[in-house]
Motif scaffolding. Sequence first.
Motif, short mmCIF file in Angstrom:
data_model
loop_
_atom_site.label_atom_id
_atom_site.label_comp_id
_atom_site.label_asym_id
_atom_site.label_seq_id
_atom_site.Cartn_x
_atom_site.Cartn_y
_atom_site.Cartn_z
N CYS A 123 35.88 40.54 43.98
CA CYS A 123 36.27 39.23 43.45
C CYS A 123 37.44 39.39 42.48
O CYS A 123 37.64 40.47 41.91
CB CYS A 123 35.10 38.57 42.70
SG CYS A 123 33.68 38.27 43.76
N ASP A 124 38.16 38.31 42.25
CA ASP A 124 39.30 38.41 41.32
C ASP A 124 38.82 38.52 39.87
O ASP A 124 39.53 39.09 39.03
CB ASP A 124 40.27 37.22 41.51
CG ASP A 124 39.62 35.87 41.21
OD1 ASP A 124 38.38 35.77 41.19
OD2 ASP A 124 40.36 34.90 41.00
N LEU A 156 38.11 38.23 47.20
CA LEU A 156 39.34 38.89 47.65
C LEU A 156 39.16 39.39 49.09
O LEU A 156 40.11 39.86 49.70
CB LEU A 156 39.68 40.07 46.73
CG LEU A 156 39.91 39.71 45.25
CD1 LEU A 156 40.11 40.97 44.41
CD2 LEU A 156 41.12 38.78 45.12
#
Length: 387
Positions: free
Chosen positions: A287-288, A310
């Motif tokens: 994930c970001d 992502l």
Amino acid sequence: MRERFSDGEAVPTQTVGVIGGGQLAWMMAMAAERLDLDLIVQTPSPDDPALALVDEGIFAPVADVEATRQLSDRASVITFENEFVDLEGLQVLADRGVCFRPSLASLRPLLDKYEQRQTLARLGLPTPKFGPLTTVEAIASDYGFPVVIKARRHGYDGRGTFIVKDEAQLRQLWPSWRLADLLVEEFIPFERELAVMVARGIGGKVQLYPVVETVQVDQVCRRVFAPAAIPETVVGEVEAIASTLITALDAVGIFGIELFLTANQQVLVNEIAPRTHNSGHYSLEACDISQFEMQLRAVMGQPLPPPQWLYRGAVMVNLLGFEVSESDYCQKREAISQIPGAVVRWYGKGASQPGRKLGHVTVCLTAEQWEQREAIASQIENYWYGQ
Ligand code: ADP
């Protein structure tokens, strides 16, 4: 204290105090770096994982209130990677103005599993039937078998959870227990186990991570598949439970919530961890914004953007100790890291013991790999546990 520069001016870096210095604090330190925050941890030993990355350590058990007082002298906010604290002792510090996030009031209903279940029931959230240990006869007639007996406090990784198969076994174990320290709950023949991370900021904004599936072996988490392959209605139900809970407790920070999903699609809350959680580790790579960054953002009053994938998804496999050893398992780790998309996180604990969490692997998955997720998890376990 480090300095950072804003418009050419040197400004002191903000410092967060963390109670606990295990792998969760170690990964929180990675996020602190990204956010330009300093971390100080309170942890028993200089060998604990977080010490490899943080700026400073206060070496004391997590329940040592005097050590937390020292931590509060150096940090503007104190947060938790471990909830086995002395809440009454910490309350004295809170009364003197020390800032705990989540607040002690929001932690209070969660630290004892019996009170946690009472809180869920009070909020109208679904949870297995539970009660105090009264007599063998009453448990046999009210709950049947198998039945689950749990330590009210300090249980983790399945330690403190006993699945009792019949009345004879219950009678045999009964004399060895301190009944007041335990609770009884119905055995749920779940179809799957689910988990979700939920964060809440100072202004009350809630952000949710995807609902994931967890797979336990001997009551310890082995694998996480993110996101869980479950109907949208179930996702919505889990999200509603998580938001209601963290909001009702007025908590600031991040919670990990574990749930059971039954064959008839009923969702029941198993456990609430008032901190980052093993089931959210995949977010570090996939994930970001990781769960660790989200916790720091929440407790520092920073904005909480929605976490974005992502990748198509991820599989996480825990690397659990399977022997008593001082090996660092270099070859096994190297073999696992060759799997496309794999990142091995090794906690550097030094000594291995059966069941001890030594590290984990996250494999970020393309849409094509997603279909292979079970096989990828098996491949990792074969490398790790195979000879
Ligand atoms: P811990 O706090 O040590 O993680 P848990 O209460 O989460 O302990 O229990 C660990 C595991 O034991 C769960 O993930 C689940 O697999 C099993 N378990 C716990 N409670 C029940 C229950 N009521 N019914 C069936 N299985 C359970």
